[in-house]
Design an enzyme around this catalytic site. Structure first.
Site, PDB file in Angstrom:
ATOM      1  N   ASP A 294      -4.226   2.160   7.936  1.00  0.00           N
ATOM      2  CA  ASP A 294      -3.732   0.952   6.928  1.00  0.00           C
ATOM      3  C   ASP A 294      -5.026   0.080   7.028  1.00  0.00           C
ATOM      4  O   ASP A 294      -5.815   0.037   7.860  1.00  0.00           O
ATOM      5  CB  ASP A 294      -2.474   0.418   7.234  1.00  0.00           C
ATOM      6  CG  ASP A 294      -1.825  -0.203   5.948  1.00  0.00           C
ATOM      7  OD1 ASP A 294      -2.411  -0.708   4.956  1.00  0.00           O
ATOM      8  OD2 ASP A 294      -0.784  -0.695   5.740  1.00  0.00           O
TER       9      ASP A 294
HETATM   10  C1  NOJ Z   1      -1.908  -2.692   2.903  1.00  0.00           C
HETATM   11  C2  NOJ Z   1      -0.515  -2.236   2.892  1.00  0.00           C
HETATM   12  O1  NOJ Z   1       0.258  -1.972   3.793  1.00  0.00           O
HETATM   13  C3  NOJ Z   1      -0.693  -0.465   2.394  1.00  0.00           C
HETATM   14  O2  NOJ Z   1       0.575   0.096   2.028  1.00  0.00           O
HETATM   15  C4  NOJ Z   1      -1.735  -0.234   1.325  1.00  0.00           C
HETATM   16  O3  NOJ Z   1      -1.756   1.001   0.914  1.00  0.00           O
HETATM   17  C5  NOJ Z   1      -3.087  -0.908   1.664  1.00  0.00           C
HETATM   18  N1  NOJ Z   1      -2.762  -2.321   2.198  1.00  0.00           N
HETATM   19  C6  NOJ Z   1      -4.027  -0.852   0.445  1.00  0.00           C
HETATM   20  O4  NOJ Z   1      -3.830  -1.546  -0.452  1.00  0.00           O
END
Ligand code: NOJ
Length: 884
Positions: A294
């Site tokens: 993430d």
């Molecule tokens: C953080 C989020 O938790 C995740 O779900 C997402 O894909 C990423 N940011 C990228 O935006």
């Protein structure tokens, strides 16, 4: 030009690695300081050339990766930094072979930070349709849109959070609180997305059940003085039976990517937890695709490589730091022996195999025709560095006729919770629509960043899991249109605080008052009205409860429509006889108004609730942690309830198979799986067919040795920044800025160092490894999917309207297990009055098994196994004992 100092990277590498404890403990293992502990699993499993479904992709990836230099492999694994290219995440490129960097883009309900794309229903509404067909189609259409925008990897679907507590801010991105249902939806959606030609990403793996404290810097921004992110402390059995379960289905279905999560599990960060990634995901479940961090969830360099991370996103240590745990540091780590070459080869193989598996080819990668960072036609390609001004948005319209699916899915995912006869509407004389939630956002549907506000009708939650609306049909628009077509009188008051005007309208004779209210939630980086992602309560927003109570105290025909991210407390008003119907319309997406009109007028059949509606917040038995509880250290959230979340908890307090126990205060108001249809159905004739069972064999034997695809030079001068490339500010490269790197900090024995001094034992062992009993193929031991029984029942429409019915099959596993768990369902469509359908469901070995922590395998216990079939988790007229 900057390259992360090697010493710093190695120090960071050591942080958070886990050490040895005995395997197979039933409860959460503890460290010396009493905190939960994650057992180690090393080395990181490499791809299996013969994994079913991946053979062709493996061969193509091998051919491609074998041609790559070390920096080229590293480029595949490391993002170029936040806002350093067009997409929300961008891997490095391989110009020599004509490969542009992979484009990763959110998300689970359609494209984020894009335009001319669709806003599909939120996961929870998609889930509520209980329709495998619609899940697959939704995935396909989302995948198609992504492909047409030039995206390679779509950052969805989600089944973490699963919904341990109803207040969890991102529960709505997933499909259901039930792991079985969630797994099927996750798998169908992933397959659909990949049929659309892009890699799907199942996320967030795993235990990311709350927004509070998911990332310590974010938490500090809210004023919580903590240095580490929250630890979800989950025992091995609960992990397997609840939180990991849906991911196993996605892996079995061939999902190409999995995103590891922000928070820690048992005090080891999600993206460097070797037990979770190496042990469960890659070894036991045989996952052949790649694990992507993430955004900013990577907290170490070599340690994350050893723990099984394959791709660092967005590539910089924190947004726009210009530094990376990987990039040049990964190149260096391979050269100096800290990270073995086979590990980087395996990362590159996994990424390219996923890419080829979905039908992509290097030669035909589409151009990325939008920029996440601007809606202007011209702008900087590298927005962070303000470099390369050119056309960045081409306005490519990818919506096609997807609105038709969205309307159908949103209507079929609406749940009719109560209907004392007012629905379906038939040319009512006077329709009065009341409530801000029926109208538009005065500033436009896309006015709030990542939908981080609650103005006007709620059609999707907030955060990265949202889309730009191409349009948003409001309930007011669609209902007015229908009223006009019917010749009904129509008035709407799109404000919750116009009581005198409202009273004047709803106190008139012949009025059908339709009251709209909502409750919102989203991702932790946005705070809406004191809700830091997670909900702070389970009540309706903007005095919605008062609005409903006030109207229903006057109007004898009050219909309530709720747009909510999950359950809200209905206790004070749901049984008021003046409230003649309650519809949960969830998060319907862009076709909101048309979908609710289709349901209110009976043109489409509704769905069933994918979660429980309890009487109080406390009745759920679980809640989030809202205040740090470990000083400045990582807040500790013990998942002490084990597998008893949602209906499993309610059933334990109040078992019933005959519908709601009216006087039982522990019983929910509306149970999991509940929802009315347009007719009545009778369930008869339960039959069980037993299949010949081949005894379950634990998998044994060894893997192949880790393949090394090519050689690399140990001469650092071959990895210095090429003179013919212009350095872009903050961009992450695989090259070093000096060839005189600090070898004293490396694993060079000349300096008395070995990789083992900063990596756990066996991390670099590329020799054949033993296979665990529950492993064997993507999804785990293939015999878990052996069908042991086929259950059938006859479902007859005994009413006078055509309607869909959603029969459900539950299994009791006996002993201390939940009273019942869902193990089958089907949406039977358009059953005419008098017509019968036969519902059939296969029960697999997995469906009847529990995770045995001692043998680290699935076992069918000696306890009696019973099946139930009915229309919800608490209305199960048919049952029988399974002869084992
Ligand atoms: C953080 C989020 O938790 C995740 O779900 C997402 O894909 C990423 N940011 C990228 O935006």
């Amino acid at each position: 030009m900057k390259t992360t100092s090697l010493v710093a990277a190695l120090l960071l590498s050591a942080a958070g690695t886990d050490a040895a404890i005995p395997a197979g403990v039933a409860k959460v293992a503890a460290r010396e300081d009493g905190l939960a502990f994650s057992p180690p699993h090393y080395p990181s499993p490499w791809m299996n050339p013969e994994a079913p479904g991946w053979e062709d992709a493996y061969a193509k990836a091998k051919e491609f990766v074998s041609q790559l230099t070390l920096p080229e492999k590293v480029n595949l694994t490391t993002g170029v930094g936040w806002m350093s290219e067009r997409c929300v995440g961008n891997a490095g490129s391989i110009p020599r072979l004509g490969m542009r960097g992979l484009c990763m883009q959110d998300g689970p309900l359609g494209l984020r930070l894009s335009d001319y794309n669709s806003a599909f229903p939120g996961g929870i509404t998609a889930g509520a349709s209980w329709s495998r067909k619609l899940w697959r189609q939704r995935g396909l259409l989302m995948g198609t849109e992504a492909n047409e925008k030039g995206i390679d990897v779509l950052l969805g679907p989600a089944s973490g959070p699963l919904g341990r507590a109803p207040t969890g801010g991102r529960n709505w991105e997933g499909f259901s609180v039930d792991p079985y249902m969630s797994g099927i939806a996750l798998a169908e959606t992933s397959v659909g997305i990949q049929e659309g030609g892009v890699v799907a990403t199942a996320k967030h793996y795993v235990g990311n059940e709350q927004e509070h404290f998911r990332q310590s810097p974010e938490a500090r921004g809210y004023g919580y003085n903590i240095t580490d992110s929250i630890s979800s402390n989950i025992d091995d059995k609960t992990l397997h039976e609840l939180y990991v379960w849906p991911f196993a289905d996605a892996v079995k279905a061939g999902v190409g990517a999995i995103m590891c999560s922000y928070q820690q599990v048992n005090n080891s960060y999600g993206c460097q937890n070797s037990k979770l990634i190496n042990g469960i995901l890659k070894e036991e479940l045989g996952f052949q695709g790649f694990v992507m961090s993430d955004w900013q969830a990577q907290h170490a360099g070599a340690a994350t490589a050893a723990a099984g991370l394959d791709m660092s996103m967005p590539g910089d240590t924190s947004f726009n730091s210009g530094l990376s745990f990987w990039g040049a540091n990964l190149t260096l780590a391979v050269v100096n022996g800290t990270v073995p070459e086979w590990r980087v080869d395996d990362m590159a193989m996994r990424i390219m195999a996923a890419f080829f598996k979905v039908g992509r080819t290097v030669d035909s990668m589409p151009d990325i025709n939008f920029s996440s960072w601007s809606r202007d036609t011209f702008g900087y390609v590298q927005m962070a560095a303000k470099e390369n001004w050119e056309q960045i948005n081409f306005g490519v319209d990818v919506v096609g006729d997807h609105g038709l699916h969205i309307r159908e899915a949103a209507a079929k995912g609406s749940v009719l919770l109560k209907n004392s006869g007012s629905l379906p509407l038939k040319k009512p004389k006077f329709v009065a629509v009341i409530g801000e939630d029926a109208g538009g956002n005065p500033a436009g549907p896309n006015s709030c960043n990542d939908r981080g506000c609650d103005n006007g009708t709620l059609a999707i939650g907030w955060g990265s899991g949202t889309s730009q609306f191409p349009y948003l049909i409001t309930p007011d628009q669609a209902l007015q249109f229908q009223a006009h077509a019917d010749g009904s009188r129509y008035e709407s008051i799109l404000n919750n605080n116009q009581w005198q005007a409202t009273l004047q309208v709803i106190s008139q004779p012949n009025v059908t008052a339709i009251v709209f209210a909502n409750a919102n939630a989203g991702e932790g980086y946005i705070n809406v009205d004191g809700n830091e992602g997670d909900r702070k309560n389970l009540t309706l927003w903007k005095e919605g409860d008062d609005l409903i109570k006030n109207i229903s105290s006057v109007c004898p025909n009050t219909i309530v429509v709720l747009h909510t991210v999950g359950p809200v407390i209905l206790t004070e008003w749901y049984d008021n006889p003046n409230i003649t119907a309650i519809v949960w319309a969830g998060l319907p997406g862009q076709e909101s108004g048309n979908a609710i009109a289709d349901i209110l007028y009976g043109k489409t059949s509704p769905g069933r609730s994918p979660f429980t509606w309890g009487r109080t917040r406390e009745s759920y038995g679980t809640d989030l942690l809202y205040e740090p509880n470990n000083g400045q250290g990582a807040p500790q959230q013990d998942f002490a309830e084990g597998v008893f979340i949602d209906y499993r908890h309610f059933d334990r307090k109040s078992p019933s198979t005959t519908g709601k126990a009216a006087n039982d205060s522990n019983a929910p108001i509306y149970e999991f799986g509940f929802g009315l249809s347009w007719s009545t159905f009778e369930y008869t004739n339960l039959e069980i067919q037993t299949h010949t069972d081949t005894p379950y064999e634990p998998t044994s034997g060894e893997t192949i040795a880790a393949p090394e695809l090519g050689n690399f030079s140990t001469d650092l001068s071959e990895y210095t920044f090429p003179s013919n490339i212009r350095y872009i500010y903050q961009f992450i490269y695989p090259w070093l800025n000096t060839s005189s790197s600090g070898r004293e900090a490396s694993a060079d024995p000349e300096y008395g160092q070995t990789a083992e001094q900063f990596l756990p034992p066996n991390a670099n062992d590329g020799s054949p490894q033993p296979k665990s009993p529950a492993s064997g193929a993507p999804g785990g031991n293939p015999q878990l999917w052996d069908v042991l029984y086929t259950v059938s029942a006859t479902i007859t429409n005994t009413g006078d309207a055509t309607s869909d019915e959603i029969p459900q099959l539950y299994v009791s596993l006996g002993g201390d297990e939940p009273v019942r768990v869902l193990r089958g369902f089907e949406r039977l469509e358009s059953i005419a009055p008098g017509q019968s359908f036969i519902f059939t469901a296969d029960i697999t070995r997995r469906d009847l098994s529990n995770w045995d922590v001692a043998s680290q395998n699935w076992v069918i216990t000696k306890h009696e196994k019973k099946v139930y079939v009915g229309s919800s988790s608490r209305n199960l007229p048919l049952s029988a004992v399974l002869e084992i």
